[in-house]
Write an enzyme that holds these catalytic residues in place. Sequence first.
Site, PDB file in Angstrom:
ATOM      1  N   ASP A 149      14.572  -2.503   0.924  1.00  0.00           N
ATOM      2  CA  ASP A 149      15.030  -2.452   2.303  1.00  0.00           C
ATOM      3  C   ASP A 149      16.422  -3.072   2.451  1.00  0.00           C
ATOM      4  O   ASP A 149      17.305  -2.482   3.080  1.00  0.00           O
ATOM      5  CB  ASP A 149      14.022  -3.161   3.220  1.00  0.00           C
ATOM      6  CG  ASP A 149      13.479  -4.452   2.619  1.00  0.00           C
ATOM      7  OD1 ASP A 149      14.066  -4.945   1.642  1.00  0.00           O
ATOM      8  OD2 ASP A 149      12.466  -4.973   3.133  1.00  0.00           O
ATOM      9  N   ASP A 155      -0.774   4.670   0.387  1.00  0.00           N
ATOM     10  CA  ASP A 155      -0.547   4.658  -1.060  1.00  0.00           C
ATOM     11  C   ASP A 155      -1.779   4.215  -1.829  1.00  0.00           C
ATOM     12  O   ASP A 155      -1.775   4.228  -3.057  1.00  0.00           O
ATOM     13  CB  ASP A 155       0.643   3.758  -1.388  1.00  0.00           C
ATOM     14  CG  ASP A 155       1.908   4.553  -1.675  1.00  0.00           C
ATOM     15  OD1 ASP A 155       1.930   5.757  -1.375  1.00  0.00           O
ATOM     16  OD2 ASP A 155       2.872   3.968  -2.206  1.00  0.00           O
TER      17      ASP A 155
END
Length: 731
Positions: A447, A140
Amino acid sequence: MGEKGNLPLFETKSAKNRFIFRLYTLSIFISILFIFYFRIHHLPESKTAEKLAWLGAFFSELWFAFYWFLTIIVRWNPSYRHTFKDRLSQRYGEVFPGIDVFVCTADPVIEPPTMVINTVLSVMAYNYPPEKMSIYLSDDGCSDLTFYALLESSWFSKKWLPFCRKFNVEPRSPEAYFREAVEPLNDSLWSKESSSMKNLYKDMKKRIETVAELGRIPDDIREQHKGFLEWDTVFSRRDHQTILQIVIDGRDPMAVDSEGQPLPTLVYLAREKRPQYNHHFKAGAMNALIRVSSRISNAPIILNVDCDMYSNNSDSVRDVLCFFMDEENGDEIGFIQFPQNFDNLTTNDLYSSAFNVINKVELHGMDNNGGPPYIGTGCFHRRETLCGRKYRRGSKSESLRWDYRQRRQDSANVLGETCKTLASCDYEENTEWGKEMGLKYGCPVEDVLTGLAIHCRGWRSIYFNPQRKGFLGVAPTTLLQSLVQHKRWTEGDLQIFLSQYCPLLYGHGKIPMKLQLSYCVYLLWAANCLASLYYVTIPSLCLLKGISLFPKVSSQWSFPFIYTIMATSAYSAGEFIWCGGTLRGWWNDQRMWVYKRTASYFFGFLDNILRLLGITNSAFVITAKVADVDVSKRYEQELMEFGAPSPMFTILTTLAWLNALSFIGVLLKLAMHGETLDQLAMQIILCSLLVYVNRPLYEGMLIRKDKARMPTLVTYKSAVFALVACSLACL
């Protein structure tokens, strides 16, 4: 057990000898009831200030009791898993499913490329058929330096993988292995090849670091791979097209190592980013990887690891298959979570980063309650669970029947170009990605939220903590890093609890009540800040006014308080040591417990309040981490690192000054006026313990002269705040 072919591939055992724990729990419960009885029947009737302080202590203790109850639910009956890899091999031979491994990185400065490729190489070297493995690196940060490092690792892997197989080395991260390996003392084959491999690794590492110091890719290196041309049209790391390069095509018969064995597929991905689009951080990167990998390899099992979390056990994949491929219970398992462990912890775990008690007690308890949460790294998923599929009892999953020869037969170039669309900014518009498919968006701890959603779709999870750790990462090496990390976690956890995804609402009728409450143990971390802040401030300030919040030591009502504190401390210390810690490490854990609750949790809680009020930006800024060449040395010496000014440090130092001034003030008051010690003894003991807990802060403010001392501005500012608070308390 029946025929050998029907033997289970794993077993589950409940913890033994729980009598002492349950007796301890019962005794604490009874003591808490006595404490509440005392609070209710001894409520002051005269002074308003005294009554308010008393009620505040009572409500704080109510919260502590409620939260203690939640932790008991998690700890009540832990279970432990053991796999039978020999049975797996006998039953299936090498007919195993494919594995897609996702490694995520975001910043080549904070996450150096050499660290990233060590993680990549460690998973490439799994003890698993390489033709069935595909490794995807999500960058990223869109760094050509990271891409160059990945190219270097692909060439190095042709020597490293055969070396790992030949000598069965552990761990299979080159950096970790050569750091731990004993220097060869003879001329054996292993010593010669080990020395040669170490030199190859050092040469590769030096080349990468040289380019990193240069700050750009030299022209002669750019000419070695056409992939570097992609960066000619990159405007910035936040504004660029999709860059996808299949560095090693595992289908290519020429993609072999130095011994002629096939290499795993290796893919580099920097998804498209544009300023006008929300990219959803790691969750967005993971979802792009899920889509891209579905076109390239489409393995039914996905492992995701952070770039600093290298594989420490080459048999982890085979362990996982013992769960997924078990004939009786395998079909209901959605994901298998390994614990987060670290290889850079100090002897006494200065910043309480080991999570020993969580890893060795609490998560085993959650496993028995329905399954551990997904914690973002070191987790093996069924692909179908990440794609939104619900589990229906009685239906057999066919997803593990995978054949690598059925993968797409397009050339690597064609496949790469085709997949770029899947990682574009607008691909997810008007789709279920980030909602019902992939990792969920809109939360700092995507998550945990995603794992909860998987549980609510009917899947269960498994917590597996083998004797040889599956993954090892890098723990924070400064106090501020640790506090900021926990602030992010607790902010996201509380956000889940206050949202439509609160386990008590979202999980109602979908997951067991004990699993709903188990989730709340972590989702309510931030909420602990209020009661904790009250207990570390008000009792100390009340000393200056002579207000007693606890019974006299000579009174029989002091026994429940004394017993609860002594018993919980003794049990906590014993448990901590049983889990592999030291007595000094336990004290460090208690110190960090106070620091996190009064700083990290408070700012996480405050951010949620501001968000609910519609204020998107909070009024404070978390400053950058301390970056100094001496940081590691001080960390190894277990000296706390301060150095940079931060609002969190301001809170901690203010509380430290406040308790010190209160302690000195009450001692002077007792000496001058000869007041009885009996009435205030318990408060004085509490205040003195807080003073001792804050010893590193006093040293950082008043004694130390190194770069890591507490900033002078923070020291003065917090001293003024504490003096004002103490002055007001004396009015």
